[in-house]
Design an enzyme around this catalytic site. Sequence first.
Site, mmCIF file in Angstrom:
data_model
loop_
_atom_site.group_PDB
_atom_site.id
_atom_site.type_symbol
_atom_site.label_atom_id
_atom_site.label_comp_id
_atom_site.label_asym_id
_atom_site.label_seq_id
_atom_site.Cartn_x
_atom_site.Cartn_y
_atom_site.Cartn_z
ATOM 1 N N ASP A 70 -3.293 4.023 4.980
ATOM 2 C CA ASP A 70 -2.208 3.528 4.153
ATOM 3 C C ASP A 70 -1.929 1.875 4.795
ATOM 4 O O ASP A 70 -2.145 1.697 6.185
ATOM 5 C CB ASP A 70 -0.895 4.328 4.766
ATOM 6 N N GLU A 106 -19.983 7.566 14.536
ATOM 7 C CA GLU A 106 -20.190 8.525 15.495
ATOM 8 C C GLU A 106 -20.101 9.979 15.076
ATOM 9 O O GLU A 106 -21.112 10.713 15.152
ATOM 10 C CB GLU A 106 -19.030 8.602 16.788
HETATM 11 C C1 NOJ Z 1 2.105 2.868 0.878
HETATM 12 C C2 NOJ Z 1 1.974 4.113 0.110
HETATM 13 O O1 NOJ Z 1 1.217 4.597 -0.825
HETATM 14 C C3 NOJ Z 1 3.482 4.350 -0.240
HETATM 15 O O2 NOJ Z 1 3.797 5.349 -0.663
HETATM 16 C C4 NOJ Z 1 4.359 4.234 1.097
HETATM 17 O O3 NOJ Z 1 5.900 4.164 0.909
HETATM 18 C C5 NOJ Z 1 4.133 2.822 1.867
HETATM 19 N N1 NOJ Z 1 2.640 2.592 1.979
HETATM 20 C C6 NOJ Z 1 4.667 2.956 3.151
HETATM 21 O O4 NOJ Z 1 3.878 3.802 4.005
#
Ligand code: NOJ
Length: 547
Positions: free
Chosen positions: A204, A262
Amino acid sequence: MTEPIEFLWWKHGVIYQIYPRSFRDSSGNGIGDLQGIIEKLDYVAELGVDAIWVSPCYPSPMADFGYDVSDHCDIHPLFGTLQTMDALLQAAHQRDLCVMLDFVPSHTSEQHQWFQESRASRSNPKRDWYTWRDTGPDGGPPNNWLSIFGGPAWEWDAHTRQYYLHTYLKEQPDLNWRNPAVKEAMFSVVRFWLERGVDGFRVDAAHGFMKDPVLRDNPPNRNNAAIGYESMDAYDSQLHVNDRGHPDIHAVYRELRALLDEYSRARPRFTVGEIHIFDWSKWASYYGANLDEIHMPGNFTLVRIPWRASLVRGKVDELEAALPAGAWPNHVLGNHDEHRIASRYGAAAARTAAMLLLTLRGTPTLYYGDEIGMLNVTVPAEKCQDPWPQRSGKPELSRDPQRSPMQWDARPGAGFSGPAVHGDLPEPWLLFHPEYQRLNVATQRDEPGSMLDLYRCLLRLRRETPALTHGEYRALDDAPPAVYGYLREYGGDRLLVLLNFEGESKQVTSVSFDYGEVLLSTTLDRDGAEGLDPMVLRPYEGVIIRV
Ligand code: NOJ
């Protein structure tokens, strides 16, 4: 005898994204769960994809629906337990489906134990796990950085009389990755899941967690140059050179890759990064100078441009040109942050988009429900769930419309929830689309020519055809403007893909082939030998032709 070709799941396969709250509710409380995913794995396997990516299902206060993690190594009771996750891993692997989880490195929930300790006092050993600063010279926040979700990226903590940094909600404080202890703790999280059998991660906000070490202000975005993120006026008023995409992130990714490698000795493990950077060379840098960082930076360019053949072709060609030698491309058309494909382009063009996604060179990610043409759901303000429109005051930024419950069948409740605890069907956490009686799995399964039928045919053909999974890509220059045409070629097998992006028939006269065998049309009513000079594509029709 031709050599058998290697089929590597994350390269040659298709990833199916499941938003767990919305896929299938086995417990009958109106919220999807892991047992629900297990119940639907046969469907997923029969669809013909190779991996599922499960959006966050960790303990979380749900301020950002799981992207505010309060414990990275457990499962939210709403979704199940660690044992349910183990069962999901096992059930998926039995069906030859790999499992990817979301890894959220840039921030935690404010309720995470680490942050609780960090905010307890200035001298707490975990103080430096997050970014704390005194007030700036003007008595306000330490610098001009903004939160993507609206307002300043700094929140005042009255107890310890300092600000902490949060790129997203104030409930999502940013981790300080310059602290080696943070890196070690987060790498332990990765190990924890790899040990349990997880095959990969979607990282993310993967470009965001290293910032300028001295937290310099961002310069203004004077020409209002397109930043390519969420076109939020305030956020777009700055050039985000100091709060995202810092080059120091590459060293972290090299270490993360070594860790993954790994574990890949036993079987291939994988990372795809959510990289919202639209400068191609910076984007490509996330593969690593020696292809030793994340396996693929996610490519979101197609989501952000209008549905026009020339624009889409332009972006695909730019991507192909930007790829470092040996790097593997990928394409995204839909996910939990983007409006539904069928709502963005219309139902007819969504079929063309399906063919595009599944015939381009590179790994496609398919968002749950797009295979039945799910549409954005209109969620009235009083039922709004997503914090983004609420915090920014901009209803148009809501991501609720694309997160509605999966439409499994035409019965009341759309087959989303299992037996309710007290008899009646529970209210789902988000509304169903009113057209669920038409747009659902059960109905489309038996309906020749349905969207689901098309996706299954496309997925089958893709899997059976090395030209589509492994082949070279070359765009055609002589297609008419409304048509995007390209060749995919592998070991002497050559496929021509022609996609009509518009709602009128188009005659394609200038392709360099006289004759070919139509393998699939988006209308599913045309196949076999066909003269190609000219070839008439019906409105929004796409065809795959062996030439
Ligand atoms: C990107 C994610 O796809 C989104 O849904 C989220 O709100 C933000 N990152 C924060 O983690």
